[in-house]
Design a protein around this motif. Structure first.
Motif, short mmCIF file in Angstrom:
data_model
loop_
_atom_site.label_atom_id
_atom_site.label_comp_id
_atom_site.label_asym_id
_atom_site.label_seq_id
_atom_site.Cartn_x
_atom_site.Cartn_y
_atom_site.Cartn_z
N GLN A 1 -14.71 0.89 -15.07
CA GLN A 1 -13.37 0.52 -14.64
C GLN A 1 -13.17 -1.00 -14.61
O GLN A 1 -12.17 -1.51 -15.13
CB GLN A 1 -13.09 1.10 -13.25
CG GLN A 1 -11.70 0.77 -12.72
CD GLN A 1 -11.47 1.36 -11.34
OE1 GLN A 1 -12.39 1.89 -10.73
NE2 GLN A 1 -10.26 1.26 -10.84
N TYR B 1 0.83 -1.21 0.00
CA TYR B 1 0.00 0.00 0.00
C TYR B 1 0.87 1.26 0.00
O TYR B 1 0.58 2.23 -0.71
CB TYR B 1 -0.94 0.01 1.21
CG TYR B 1 -2.21 -0.77 0.98
CD1 TYR B 1 -3.13 -0.37 0.01
CD2 TYR B 1 -2.51 -1.90 1.74
CE1 TYR B 1 -4.30 -1.08 -0.21
CE2 TYR B 1 -3.69 -2.61 1.53
CZ TYR B 1 -4.57 -2.20 0.56
OH TYR B 1 -5.73 -2.90 0.34
N LEU C 1 2.35 1.69 -3.46
CA LEU C 1 1.36 2.16 -4.41
C LEU C 1 1.06 3.64 -4.22
O LEU C 1 0.89 4.39 -5.19
CB LEU C 1 0.07 1.34 -4.28
CG LEU C 1 0.14 -0.11 -4.76
CD1 LEU C 1 -1.15 -0.85 -4.44
CD2 LEU C 1 0.41 -0.16 -6.27
N VAL C 2 0.99 4.07 -2.96
CA VAL C 2 0.74 5.49 -2.69
C VAL C 2 1.88 6.34 -3.22
O VAL C 2 1.66 7.39 -3.84
CB VAL C 2 0.56 5.72 -1.17
CG1 VAL C 2 0.56 7.21 -0.86
CG2 VAL C 2 -0.73 5.07 -0.69
N THR D 1 -2.52 16.74 -10.73
CA THR D 1 -3.96 16.91 -10.95
C THR D 1 -4.60 17.65 -9.79
O THR D 1 -5.45 18.54 -9.98
CB THR D 1 -4.64 15.55 -11.14
OG1 THR D 1 -4.00 14.85 -12.22
CG2 THR D 1 -6.12 15.71 -11.44
N PHE E 1 1.31 11.23 -10.27
CA PHE E 1 0.12 11.40 -11.11
C PHE E 1 -0.98 12.18 -10.40
O PHE E 1 -1.70 12.95 -11.02
CB PHE E 1 -0.42 10.02 -11.52
CG PHE E 1 0.59 9.15 -12.22
CD1 PHE E 1 0.83 9.29 -13.57
CD2 PHE E 1 1.32 8.21 -11.51
CE1 PHE E 1 1.77 8.51 -14.22
CE2 PHE E 1 2.26 7.42 -12.14
CZ PHE E 1 2.49 7.56 -13.50
N VAL E 2 -1.11 11.97 -9.11
CA VAL E 2 -2.20 12.58 -8.36
C VAL E 2 -1.90 14.03 -8.00
O VAL E 2 -2.77 14.91 -8.13
CB VAL E 2 -2.50 11.77 -7.09
CG1 VAL E 2 -3.54 12.47 -6.23
CG2 VAL E 2 -2.96 10.37 -7.45
N LEU F 1 3.94 5.59 -5.67
CA LEU F 1 3.90 5.57 -7.13
C LEU F 1 2.77 6.43 -7.68
O LEU F 1 2.88 6.96 -8.80
CB LEU F 1 3.73 4.13 -7.63
CG LEU F 1 4.93 3.20 -7.42
CD1 LEU F 1 4.57 1.77 -7.83
CD2 LEU F 1 6.13 3.68 -8.23
N CYS F 2 1.70 6.60 -6.93
CA CYS F 2 0.57 7.42 -7.39
C CYS F 2 0.84 8.91 -7.28
O CYS F 2 0.21 9.71 -7.98
CB CYS F 2 -0.68 7.08 -6.60
SG CYS F 2 -1.42 5.49 -7.01
N LEU F 3 1.75 9.30 -6.40
CA LEU F 3 1.98 10.73 -6.14
C LEU F 3 2.32 11.52 -7.40
O LEU F 3 1.79 12.62 -7.60
CB LEU F 3 3.08 10.89 -5.09
CG LEU F 3 2.69 10.50 -3.66
CD1 LEU F 3 3.89 10.67 -2.72
CD2 LEU F 3 1.52 11.34 -3.17
#
Length: 279
Positions: A265, A13, A16-17, A27, A23-24, A19-21
């Protein structure tokens, strides 16, 4: 044993968080900055959230140019293109997967080469063709080019891979019931291909939604602009960018794409998995 499982899950988790930074965060900054006054967008040190949120940029986006009409243009063009691509790719994918005819594999390879041709190399001859047909400064080029170009080729590949994976027994049972090719495709293939069709719909919608080169070449009237083209027109009297208004407009443009992806999705992931594009 359970503690080890919880640790591994927590590590996943956290990874994943992280790796998402990338992209998130951009935005999130775009959305929050659309509520900032212009001077606060470039404040030092930078801030993620507005100190004194304002909503004037959103109303200004609609007052500065016919943004509502341009929004509608993008929506209806993307929907029309998506419907056409779904129909064409489903028929073509079924034909390549189930109908044996001479040169089938060679023709399929020729179709796939459409993915290797950049749109920039065909824009001039296509412009001349549409000009002679009297379609310049209309939405027809945006619909036709996108419906039968790269997005349709990729969609055909996805649908073919899905139909190949379907059991032959289903088609044989349909033939025993007296169904022809078209009826089998419509009654058996189409209902079962919802996962692949969802993947095609999302990819095609995004491709049409994000078009910039083609609208710039074919469209000159502001009332006919699509959103990517319209976002570049938010400039002041001195030619400077109206950043808060641009960010407000850009924030509004992501809403339809997010809605389409959220609604489909699960089918999207399943359709990509069946197509062989995963990993």
């Amino acid at each position: 044993m359970r503690s080890d499982w919880l640790v591994r899950r927590a590590v996943w988790y956290v990874a994943l968080v992280v790796l998402c930074l990338p992209f998130v965060v951009p935005t999130l900054w775009m959305v929050t900055s659309s509520f900032k006054p212009l001077r606060e967008i470039f404040a030092t040190p930078p801030t993620l959230f507005a100190r004194n949120p304002v909503v004037g940029a959103y109303s200004e986006a609609f007052d500065f140019q016919p943004f509502g009409r341009q929004y509608f243009n993008s929506v209806y063009i993307a929907v029309v293109v998506t419907v056409i691509v779904l129909l064409v790719s489903s028929l073509a994918g079924y034909a390549f997967a189930r109908i044996r005819f001479p040169g089938r594999n060679v023709l399929f390879v020729v179709v796939l080469t459409g993915l290797l041709v950049p749109s920039e190399t065909t824009i001039v001859p296509l412009f001349q063709m549409f000009k002679r047909a009297g379609m310049i400064n209309t939405h027809w080029p945006l619909i036709l080019v996108t419906s039968f170009a790269g997005p349709c080729v990729l969609a055909t590949f996805i649908m073919r891979q899905f139909f190949i994976a379907l059991p032959l027994e289903l088609e044989e049972a349909a033939r025993l019931d007296g169904l022809g090719r078209v009826a089998t495709w419509w009654r058996i293939g189409v209902p079962l291909s919802k996962p692949a069709a969802s993947a095609v719909a999302i990819l095609t919608f995004m491709s049409s939604w994000n078009l910039y080169l083609e609208p710039t070449v074919y469209i000159t009237t502001p009332e006919l602009f699509t959103l990517p083209q319209a976002l570049t027109r938010f400039t002041d009297a001195y030619g400077g960018n109206m950043w808060n208004v641009q960010l407000a407009g850009a924030s509004l443009t992501v809403v339809p794409v997010l809605l389409v992806f959220v609604l489909a999705q699960r089918q999207f992931v399943e359709g990509i998995a069946h197509s062989g594009l995963k990993g």
